[in-house]
Write a protein that holds these residues in place. Structure first.
Motif, PDB file in Angstrom:
ATOM      1  N   SER A  68      34.773 -34.195 -43.837  1.00 59.62           N
ATOM      2  CA  SER A  68      35.140 -35.361 -44.664  1.00 59.62           C
ATOM      3  C   SER A  68      35.112 -36.665 -43.870  1.00 59.62           C
ATOM      4  O   SER A  68      35.943 -37.542 -44.084  1.00 59.62           O
ATOM      5  CB  SER A  68      36.544 -35.225 -45.259  1.00 59.62           C
ATOM      6  N   SER A  89      42.101 -36.442 -51.517  1.00 58.14           N
ATOM      7  CA  SER A  89      41.932 -37.232 -50.290  1.00 58.14           C
ATOM      8  C   SER A  89      40.893 -38.327 -50.466  1.00 58.14           C
ATOM      9  O   SER A  89      40.898 -39.319 -49.766  1.00 58.14           O
ATOM     10  CB  SER A  89      41.554 -36.325 -49.127  1.00 58.14           C
ATOM     11  N   MET A  90      39.970 -38.147 -51.402  1.00 61.27           N
ATOM     12  CA  MET A  90      38.906 -39.130 -51.566  1.00 61.27           C
ATOM     13  C   MET A  90      39.384 -40.408 -52.227  1.00 61.27           C
ATOM     14  O   MET A  90      38.812 -41.458 -52.006  1.00 61.27           O
ATOM     15  CB  MET A  90      37.761 -38.541 -52.386  1.00 61.27           C
ATOM     16  N   ALA A 110      38.899 -40.871 -46.086  1.00 59.48           N
ATOM     17  CA  ALA A 110      39.956 -39.885 -46.322  1.00 59.48           C
ATOM     18  C   ALA A 110      40.763 -39.609 -45.056  1.00 59.48           C
ATOM     19  O   ALA A 110      41.996 -39.739 -45.041  1.00 59.48           O
ATOM     20  CB  ALA A 110      39.349 -38.599 -46.856  1.00 59.48           C
ATOM     21  N   SER A 136      34.499 -41.323 -44.741  1.00 59.24           N
ATOM     22  CA  SER A 136      34.629 -41.657 -46.157  1.00 59.24           C
ATOM     23  C   SER A 136      36.054 -42.073 -46.486  1.00 59.24           C
ATOM     24  O   SER A 136      36.496 -41.938 -47.615  1.00 59.24           O
ATOM     25  CB  SER A 136      34.165 -40.497 -47.033  1.00 59.24           C
ATOM     26  N   GLY A 187      31.968 -27.722 -50.055  1.00 60.93           N
ATOM     27  CA  GLY A 187      31.023 -27.626 -48.930  1.00 60.93           C
ATOM     28  C   GLY A 187      31.211 -26.343 -48.134  1.00 60.93           C
ATOM     29  O   GLY A 187      30.240 -25.725 -47.692  1.00 60.93           O
ATOM     30  N   ASN A 188      32.455 -25.936 -47.939  1.00 58.95           N
ATOM     31  CA  ASN A 188      32.723 -24.727 -47.158  1.00 58.95           C
ATOM     32  C   ASN A 188      32.410 -23.468 -47.925  1.00 58.95           C
ATOM     33  O   ASN A 188      31.861 -22.510 -47.394  1.00 58.95           O
ATOM     34  CB  ASN A 188      34.213 -24.643 -46.792  1.00 58.95           C
ATOM     35  N   SER A 209      41.438 -31.635 -47.245  1.00 58.92           N
ATOM     36  CA  SER A 209      40.332 -32.554 -47.483  1.00 58.92           C
ATOM     37  C   SER A 209      39.016 -31.942 -46.989  1.00 58.92           C
ATOM     38  O   SER A 209      38.002 -31.955 -47.681  1.00 58.92           O
ATOM     39  CB  SER A 209      40.603 -33.867 -46.750  1.00 58.92           C
ATOM     40  N   ALA A 210      39.080 -31.388 -45.789  1.00 60.15           N
ATOM     41  CA  ALA A 210      37.861 -30.851 -45.175  1.00 60.15           C
ATOM     42  C   ALA A 210      37.357 -29.599 -45.899  1.00 60.15           C
ATOM     43  O   ALA A 210      36.161 -29.434 -46.138  1.00 60.15           O
ATOM     44  CB  ALA A 210      38.123 -30.536 -43.707  1.00 60.15           C
ATOM     45  N   MET A 219      27.779 -42.095 -44.922  1.00 60.16           N
ATOM     46  CA  MET A 219      28.618 -41.351 -43.973  1.00 60.16           C
ATOM     47  C   MET A 219      28.104 -41.485 -42.540  1.00 60.16           C
ATOM     48  O   MET A 219      28.862 -41.821 -41.639  1.00 60.16           O
ATOM     49  CB  MET A 219      28.739 -39.882 -44.375  1.00 60.16           C
TER      50      MET A 219
END
Ligand code: TRP
Length: 486
Positions: free
Chosen positions: A235, A329-330, A240, A238, A29-30, A24-25, A394
């Protein structure tokens, strides 16, 4: 309610939760945002600030969320309601759960469009649709890809379908099974790409771009970016992580699992930088931000290199997997809420959610073509989803969680659930009461545009404010003293 009778699903393997939460993380973004931000904001100095943000805000908030999930054993709405009523507090706090669930759904509505870019570029790589000789050609391909709503819609629909297919299969057979091969697969592909980049001749330059300690370019803007990103990349708030936490077995240590996820997430982000920038620099390109980095510069660079197509395919497979393990996961929060409260099967819940998601994400997708003129306050629908979730929902959700945990709920709840040694518990409590809320409020102050906090230049002031807030907080609430004593 059906869950009250049925035992709730749990992760099967020891690493189930860590893999799923890391999945999920670790996402766009990464791989896309973090490397670029690092280069922009001062390399090693930025990485250091980012790590502080992860430790001071990300980790405490994540631990709190997982504890809520496991204690309440339900979707964000049900879990928060159960945990607050256990402490004799108003069930109106479950509004926090509603917001988290909605936030996850809204993020996903634009995330599937971006993930769709990744899928479509994978296809272009495979089918030779990326032949162009310069950045201009690549830009034209990118525009053309967005311009046709049927094309763009096809790819975001595909992402939605695959996401729902996985989630519909269940926690163990769907989510856990898919992350248990996708996550290791992703890391292996990243390592191969780093190796490839190392031979390209741009590795040294990439290394110094990412890690040279350049405090001069570290502005308060950079610090703010690090803070916001710490939230996004883990994450948080939200739904998840909370929902995944609700499947965590009783014996697992929340502190240790949180650290594993935070470390893995950061490592992947740094590795992504080491995979992307050597290839960019070896071809004499500049490390631009935005969609240009992954969807224009990088394909062009791959083209110019030996076996570039092969490694380009590998790159977009990796990116697509990173996006998928995040997107599943969202929706899990929404799906688990439907299953628990509406008496429907998981499969029905997944496809029902999928249809609504498809409608909303199609609206977001249209921001790039038919709806190019549909703006409100200067923002497209796509941008509104991004803005509202990352700037408001968030941080607000995270703030609500930590304040609830720090000041409102019975301290035994978290003492039992986190099971930390006394000194670690006090540290966690200090973080959720003072440090994380202060950090989060800085994001609001910035979003409101009230003031640019120049905390980069005046960090002694920041400490003084923190000390003052702590003092006031402790005077108002005698509970920490009791916690320390008890
Ligand atoms: N962490 C994801 C990334 O870095 C993005 C994200 C934000 C997310 N909030 C989320 C993913 C909620 C899943 C659930 O790309």
């Amino acid at each position: 309610m059906t869950t009250e009778q049925q035992p709730r699903a749990q992760w099967l393997g020891r690493w189930g939760f860590v893999l799923a939460a890391t999945g999920s993380a670790v996402g766009l973004g990464n791989i896309w945002k973090f490397p670029y931000m690092t280069g922009e904001h001062g390399g090693g100095a930025f990485v250091l600030v980012y790590l502080v943000c992860i430790l001071a805000v990300g980790v405490p908030v994540m631990m709190t969320e997982i504890a809520f999930g496991r204690r309440g054993r339900g979707s964000p709405i049900d879990a928060v309601r159960r945990v607050v009523t256990e402490s004799g507090r108003s069930s109106a706090w479950s509004l926090l759960g509603w917001m988290a669930m909605l936030c996850g759904f809204m993020i996903l509505s634009f995330y599937v469009v971006v993930a769709g870019w990744s899928f479509s570029y994978l296809w272009k790589m495979l089918s030779g649709g990326l032949n162009g000789s310069g950045v201009d050609d690549m830009a034209a391909i990118f525009v053309a890809n967005n311009e046709n709503p049927f094309n763009l819609g096809f790819w975001s629909t595909l992402v939605t379908l695959v996401t729902m297919l996985i989630v519909g299969k269940g926690v163990q057979a769907g989510i856990e099974k898919s992350v248990s091969w996708m996550m290791p697969g992703m890391v292996i592909m990243l390592l191969i790409l780093i190796g490839y980049g190392a031979f390209s001749g741009g590795f040294g330059e990439a290394w110094s771009f990412l890690f040279s300690f350049n405090t001069g370019s570290l502005s308060s803007e950079g610090m703010l970016a690090a803070l916001g990103h710490a939230f996004f990349t883990l994450s948080l708030a939200s739904g998840a992580i909370l929902t995944y936490g609700s499947y965590l077995p009783e014996g697992a240590s929340i502190g240790r699992t949180t650290f594993s996820v935070a470390i893995a997430d950061t490592l992947v982000a740094l590795m992504a930088g080491l995979a992307i920038f050597p290839i960019i620099f070896a071809n004499g390109m500049s490390p631009e931000g935005g969609p240009g980095l992954l969807f224009m510069s990088l394909p062009l660079a791959f083209q110019a290199m030996p076996l570039g197509t092969l490694f380009g395919v590998l790159f977009f497979v990796m990116l697509s997997m990173a996006a998928l393990t995040s997107s599943i996961s969202m929706v899990e929060a929404t799906v688990s809420w439907l299953v628990d409260n509406k008496g429907i099967t998981r499969r029905t819940a997944a496809w029902g959610t999928g249809i609504v998601l498809w409608l909303v994400s199609t609206l977001a997708m249209l921001s790039f073509n038919l709806g190019a003129d549909w703006t409100l306050g200067g923002r497209h629908f796509f941008d509104w989803l991004d803005y509202l979730t990352s700037r408001w929902m968030m941080p607000l959700g995270g703030l609500g969680m930590v304040l609830l945990a720090g000041f409102v709920l019975k301290s035994e709840t978290f003492r039992e659930e986190l099971g930390l040694a006394p000194h670690w518990h006090v540290l966690w409590l200090f973080m959720v009461r003072y440090v994380s809320p202060l950090g989060i409020m800085v994001i609001f102050v910035d979003a409101l545009g009230i003031a640019r906090l120049q905390f980069g230049l005046h960090w002694p002031w920041l400490l003084a404010v923190l000390a003052l807030i702590t003092l006031i907080g402790e005077l108002l609430s005698p509970r920490l003293r009791r916690t320390l004593a008890g």
